[in-house]
Design an enzyme around this catalytic site. Structure first.
Site, PDB file in Angstrom:
ATOM      1  N   LEU A 269       5.010   1.591   2.014  1.00 41.35           N
ATOM      2  CA  LEU A 269       5.023   0.745   0.812  1.00 41.35           C
ATOM      3  C   LEU A 269       3.627   0.176   0.546  1.00 41.35           C
ATOM      4  O   LEU A 269       2.971  -0.285   1.488  1.00 41.35           O
ATOM      5  CB  LEU A 269       5.977  -0.417   1.102  1.00 41.35           C
ATOM      6  CG  LEU A 269       6.210  -1.465   0.041  1.00 41.35           C
ATOM      7  CD1 LEU A 269       7.359  -1.023  -0.840  1.00 41.35           C
ATOM      8  CD2 LEU A 269       6.533  -2.804   0.683  1.00 41.35           C
ATOM      9  N   ASP A 270       3.173   0.179  -0.706  1.00 42.62           N
ATOM     10  CA  ASP A 270       1.978  -0.622  -1.004  1.00 42.62           C
ATOM     11  C   ASP A 270       2.402  -2.084  -0.860  1.00 42.62           C
ATOM     12  O   ASP A 270       3.509  -2.462  -1.228  1.00 42.62           O
ATOM     13  CB  ASP A 270       1.423  -0.323  -2.398  1.00 42.62           C
ATOM     14  CG  ASP A 270      -0.034  -0.760  -2.532  1.00 42.62           C
ATOM     15  OD1 ASP A 270      -0.533  -1.490  -1.630  1.00 42.62           O
ATOM     16  OD2 ASP A 270      -0.687  -0.389  -3.523  1.00 42.62           O
ATOM     17  N   TRP A 271       1.485  -2.889  -0.321  1.00 39.98           N
ATOM     18  CA  TRP A 271       1.811  -4.253   0.118  1.00 39.98           C
ATOM     19  C   TRP A 271       2.641  -5.039  -0.910  1.00 39.98           C
ATOM     20  O   TRP A 271       2.191  -5.283  -2.026  1.00 39.98           O
ATOM     21  CB  TRP A 271       0.519  -4.999   0.470  1.00 39.98           C
ATOM     22  CG  TRP A 271       0.143  -4.863   1.926  1.00 39.98           C
ATOM     23  CD1 TRP A 271      -0.241  -5.882   2.753  1.00 39.98           C
ATOM     24  CD2 TRP A 271       0.124  -3.679   2.736  1.00 39.98           C
ATOM     25  NE1 TRP A 271      -0.467  -5.392   4.034  1.00 39.98           N
ATOM     26  CE2 TRP A 271      -0.259  -4.055   4.052  1.00 39.98           C
ATOM     27  CE3 TRP A 271       0.426  -2.342   2.509  1.00 39.98           C
ATOM     28  CZ2 TRP A 271      -0.371  -3.148   5.098  1.00 39.98           C
ATOM     29  CZ3 TRP A 271       0.312  -1.430   3.556  1.00 39.98           C
ATOM     30  CH2 TRP A 271      -0.081  -1.845   4.820  1.00 39.98           C
ATOM     31  N   ASN A 272       3.866  -5.362  -0.506  1.00 41.35           N
ATOM     32  CA  ASN A 272       4.775  -6.154  -1.339  1.00 41.35           C
ATOM     33  C   ASN A 272       5.220  -5.457  -2.625  1.00 41.35           C
ATOM     34  O   ASN A 272       5.686  -6.112  -3.550  1.00 41.35           O
ATOM     35  CB  ASN A 272       4.156  -7.514  -1.697  1.00 41.35           C
ATOM     36  CG  ASN A 272       3.952  -8.387  -0.473  1.00 41.35           C
ATOM     37  OD1 ASN A 272       4.894  -8.616   0.282  1.00 41.35           O
ATOM     38  ND2 ASN A 272       2.737  -8.851  -0.267  1.00 41.35           N
ATOM     39  N   ALA A 273       5.045  -4.142  -2.704  1.00 38.05           N
ATOM     40  CA  ALA A 273       5.522  -3.431  -3.900  1.00 38.05           C
ATOM     41  C   ALA A 273       7.032  -3.638  -4.047  1.00 38.05           C
ATOM     42  O   ALA A 273       7.744  -3.886  -3.069  1.00 38.05           O
ATOM     43  CB  ALA A 273       5.214  -1.935  -3.789  1.00 38.05           C
TER      44      ALA A 273
END
Ligand SMILES: *[C@@H]1O[C@H](CO)[C@@H](O)[C@H](O)[C@H]1NC(C)=O
Ligand SMILES: *[C@@H]1O[C@H](CO)[C@@H](O)[C@H](O)[C@H]1NC(C)=O
Ligand SMILES: *[C@@H]1O[C@H](CO)[C@@H](O)[C@H](O)[C@H]1NC(C)=O
Ligand SMILES: *[C@@H]1O[C@H](CO)[C@@H](O)[C@H](O)[C@H]1NC(C)=O
Ligand SMILES: *[C@@H]1O[C@H](CO)[C@@H](O)[C@H](O)[C@H]1NC(C)=O
Ligand SMILES: *[C@@H]1O[C@H](CO)[C@@H](O)[C@H](O)[C@H]1NC(C)=O
Ligand SMILES: *[C@@H]1O[C@H](CO)[C@@H](O)[C@H](O)[C@H]1NC(C)=O
Ligand SMILES: *[C@@H]1O[C@H](CO)[C@@H](O)[C@H](O)[C@H]1NC(C)=O
Ligand SMILES: *[C@@H]1O[C@H](CO)[C@@H](O)[C@H](O)[C@H]1NC(C)=O
Length: 753
Positions: A269-273
């Site tokens: 996951l891209d951070w906090n996506a």
């Protein structure tokens, strides 16, 4: 020539128009462990087979850092001795720490078109991540490619062409993983702008609406090369594709990535996506920085049947297979060992190795592009007097005591007031000093920083040159006896914001103010990418122009070697410099177009007609085209030969089979040694007039010749057929062009299929 139509979509309020949709593709295909993954999968399966559900879930999620500043830390499995992993940024070297090097940025490596240097850059950078205990290096970047010249992260990639990007992502990944770290190719996919990349204030993230043909022929292309290099992880993107969030999009993750491309590694996951437990069924394997809405919920979701335990087993297996693939079971330091909080007492963990130094300097030299050189303004030869102007000639005033080099340039007041997480305005130019990287995730702290002015001063001391400098004045006084005036300006970008434009009045006026008084004005632009130069490029006193990109810590050293001719300019533009903004097929970022619209749509209706493909198709003359760059010497091309293989559509032929071998002779016809990047473009039927499908860099002494060979695969000549869902050769004539840029074509011939 087939002209294309750029359809401007009229956006109506949500609901008034059928929105693009992404079809569901389930279930998520488990990793198979084929080919180079076989033994890594065997080891991973054996370890995961001993884990409880909670332990497997632990592998897939982030936990708060105990004693490091890694961007993310996975859970660990103490019972089985699995130490967990540190995941960290990225593009220019190890971010937010000390005792590391700052490498040339990806756009700079892209401008070098140099596979060898790009591989070595990846290798040595990877070794630094390993020494610091970073298991997963959050790069390289196969998107954004640069659909809009304003894209705030375009400079984190190698250029706007998918072939160039694919080749250099491939080399980088081989280098990173050979060094023993897990590469993470990002951002999957169509993540082409920073504006509205995430949901803010009740407005959804932008939806990149890309048709299947464009996806395959353009945006997916460099990811395919990355998978071929064995990349062990892929990062799904913040924005939506066809109105489904990138990290919840089963068509993209389960369908395209894990079925069509048979990806065996893990999706991060891209951070906090945006995501939830359903993302796991859509193909997401790891959540960062914390557990997000997974964590214990994933355990609960298995217990209540929302997620099958086999899926969690597959997630953990894919992650551990990546860990085994790069040998982290055999030889790896304690995760995060060198990633300490710099404000607190900490051991020195020096990640720098001397072998990297020549690669950093060579790479810095290779990404400079000489665009204009009238009357042999360059190279300089023991000038008696030089004058240096412009805010970009010197070092910024502060290094580690401020977050400047940790977060990039975003937080320095001198650089223009941008603060993380807010939407404040900042200037296009970073006027607080020279730039060697763009801002935020891909930026890092250089070991040292040789700025242009100090490198010039050292050279002046050796040559007996008198140096004038005035880096503050907007309209500086020019000593009438000076041999040359060097004006340093820049164009900056930072993750989180798109650029405000591709020209800035302050810098353009500064150049003009000097040019009015100095008949030999040499302009050097440190830049994240394209920048217009129309306001002064035809001024008779502007004799030379260098696009110096983002060279990393050896910036000044590299520049001086080039300016004085100790090294030759060999870089070529990895994008087009237009005469006007409206010449690009896409310029502005997408945004809501009517008040109250909370559902911004971005229709990629231009298809693959971006950058030079668009200029060529519509016959628009750019200022400097894709692939252009001057040298101090000259090259001639001769003896084009093309040998085709049997490329009939016989069954059993692979996309990677060689369809044609092309050879050309390149001769250095000047009086100095130099390096040329020979480029091959193909006119595929029903496609843009020319598309890059080969390049090679040759080093030649005066009068020397070399044969340059290009191998074209079936893939290089194929188009994506949306009906059969396969790459197909078309019957017809394919013109093969070879030359020194996308417009400086020296030889061509046609093959018929
Ligand atoms: C997006 O929609 C277009 C148009 O319907 C379609 O061609 C494409 O395959 C879709 N892509 C995804 C990832 O859903
Ligand atoms: C999960 O990981 C955390 C953080 O490393 C660790 O403290 C905890 O013991 C792990 N839990 C299990 C069940 O292994
Ligand atoms: C479970 O999900 C909810 C809602 O998404 C979230 O608030 C909560 O923190 C999650 N629980 C854990 C243990 O991660
Ligand atoms: C199952 O558990 C997950 C995680 O707590 C929750 O999001 C989901 O709504 C639950 N589903 C059912 C059918 O209870
Ligand atoms: C580092 O430590 C300082 C001082 O205790 C603290 O203010 C800062 O938040 C810490 N930084 C990180 C990234 O943990
Ligand atoms: C070029 O520079 C000279 C000074 O060397 C100046 O006299 C002349 O006016 C300048 N030309 C233009 C067009 O500004
Ligand atoms: C240059 O581009 C701008 C922005 O798209 C446009 O407004 C302007 O009309 C263009 N100028 C010319 C001369 O084409
Ligand atoms: C790149 O490396 C290959 C193999 O080591 C070598 O043959 C070639 O000359 C190198 N090319 C350049 C431009 O250095
Ligand atoms: C290919 O080129 C040949 C020779 O110029 C021409 O006769 C033929 O019609 C062309 N074929 C197509 C499909 O355009």
């Amino acid at each position: 020539m087939k002209k294309h139509l750029v359809v401007c979509s009229l956006l109506l309020p949500a609901g008034a128009l059928a929105l693009a949709e992404s079809p569901p593709v389930y279930p998520s295909p488990p990793g198979q462990g084929t080919g180079q993954w076989a033994s890594a999968y065997a080891s991973a399966r054996s370890l995961v087979g001993q884990m409880t559900l909670e332990e497997k879930v632990n592998v897939t999620r982030g936990f708060p850092a105990v004693d490091n500043v890694c961007a993310g830390n996975s859970g660990s499995v103490p019972r089985l001795g699995w130490p967990g992993m540190c995941l960290h940024d990225a593009g220019n070297g190890v971010r937010a720490t000390d005792l590391v090097n700052s490498y040339p940025s990806a756009v700079h490596a892209g401008a070098s078109w140099d596979r060898n240097l790009t591989y070595l850059r990846g290798l040595y950078m990877g070794k630094e991540f390993k020494a610091k205990g970073v298991n997963v290096l959050l790069g390289p970047n196969a998107g954004p490619l640069g659909r809009s010249p304003l894209g705030g992260r375009n400079w984190e990639g190698f250029g706007v062409d998918p072939y160039l990007s694919g080749q250099l992502n491939y080399e980088t990944i081989i280098g990173h993983q050979e060094a023993g770290v897990i590469a993470n190719v990002k951002h999957f996919i169509a993540n082409e702008q920073e504006l509205h990349r995430r949901p803010y204030f009740g407005v959804e993230a932008v939806s990149s609406n890309v048709d299947d043909k464009t996806l395959h022929e353009f945006y997916l292309w460099p990811f395919v090369d990355s998978l071929r290099a064995g990349v062990a992880s892929v990062m799904c993107s913040y924005q939506r594709v066809n109105n489904t969030y990138g990290c919840m999009n089963s068509k993209l993750l389960n369908g395209v990535l894990k079925t069509e491309l048979a990806f065996e590694g893990f999706v991060l996951l891209d951070w906090n996506a945006v995501h939830d437990v359903r993302s796991v069924n859509a193909g997401l394997d790891m959540v960062m920085p914390l557990g997000g809405s997974l964590g214990a919920n994933l355990t609960a979701a298995v217990r209540n049947g929302t997620v099958e335990e086999d899926r969690v087993t597959d997630m953990a297996t894919r992650i551990l297979a990546a860990w085994y693939l790069v040998g982290q079971d055999i030889d790896f330091p304690t995760p995060g060992i060198g990633m300490k909080n710099l404000s607190l007492p900490h051991e020195q963990v020096d990640a720098r190795i001397p072998e990297a130094n020549p690669v950093i300097l060579e790479g810095a030299i290779a990404g400079h592009v000489l665009l204009k050189n009238d009357n042999r303004a360059l190279p300089l030869s023991k000038p008696t007097m030089l004058s240096v102007f412009g805010y970009d000639a010197t070092v910024p005033r502060t290094k580690n005591t401020d977050v400047l080099f940790q977060l990039g340039y975003t937080s320095s007041p001198e650089m223009g007031q941008a603060v993380l997480g807010t939407e404040q305005h900042f200037d296009q130019a970073a006027r607080g000093g020279t730039i060697v990287t763009g801002g935020r995730a891909a930026a890092n702290a250089p070991s040292y920083m040789i700025d242009p002015l100090s490198a010039i001063q050292h050279r002046a001391a050796a040559d007996g040159t008198w140096v004038n400098w005035d880096l503050d004045s907007f309209d500086p006084t020019v000593n009438g006896a000076t041999d040359a005036c060097l004006v340093f300006i820049n164009a900056m970008a930072t993750e989180g914001w798109d650029r405000e434009g591709v020209r800035d009045d302050f810098s353009d006026s500064l150049v003009l103010n000097v040019a009015r008084k100095c008949s030999n004005t040499i302009v050097i632009v440190h830049t994240v990418g394209t920048r217009l130069v129309e306001q002064w490029i035809d001024h008779p006193n502007v004799t030379a122009l260098v696009f110096a990109h983002l060279p990393g810590q050896d910036s000044g050293t590299a520049l001086v070697q080039l300016l004085y001719g100790d090294a030759d300019f060999s870089g070529k533009l990895p994008y087009t410099i237009a005469k006007n903004e409206s010449d690009y097929s896409v310029f502005e970022s997408c945004r809501p177009v009517v008040p109250g619209d909370t559902n911004p749509q971005c229709d990629f209706s231009e298809g693959v007609y971006l950058d030079y493909r668009h200029f060529d198709a519509l016959n628009i003359t750019p200022r400097y085209e894709f692939g252009f760059g001057l040298s101090y010497t000259t090259f001639e091309y001769s003896s084009l030969s093309i040998k085709t293989q049997d490329i009939s559509d016989a069954a059993g032929q692979s996309l990677w089979d060689i369809a044609a071998e092309v050879q050309v002779t390149v001769t250095n016809t000047g009086s100095r040694a130099g390096q040329e990047i020979a480029q091959l473009y193909v006119a595929v039927p029903e496609s843009p007039p020319r598309q890059l499908r080969g390049f090679d860099k040759v080093s030649l002494g005066p009068d020397q010749s070399a044969t340059v060979g290009f191998q074209l695969t079936r893939r290089d000549l194929s188009v994506w057929d949306v009906v059969s869902q396969s790459w197909d050769l078309q019957e017809g004539n394919y013109t093969i062009f070879v030359g020194a840029s996308s417009r400086d074509i020296r030889l061509y011939d046609t093959i018929t299929i």
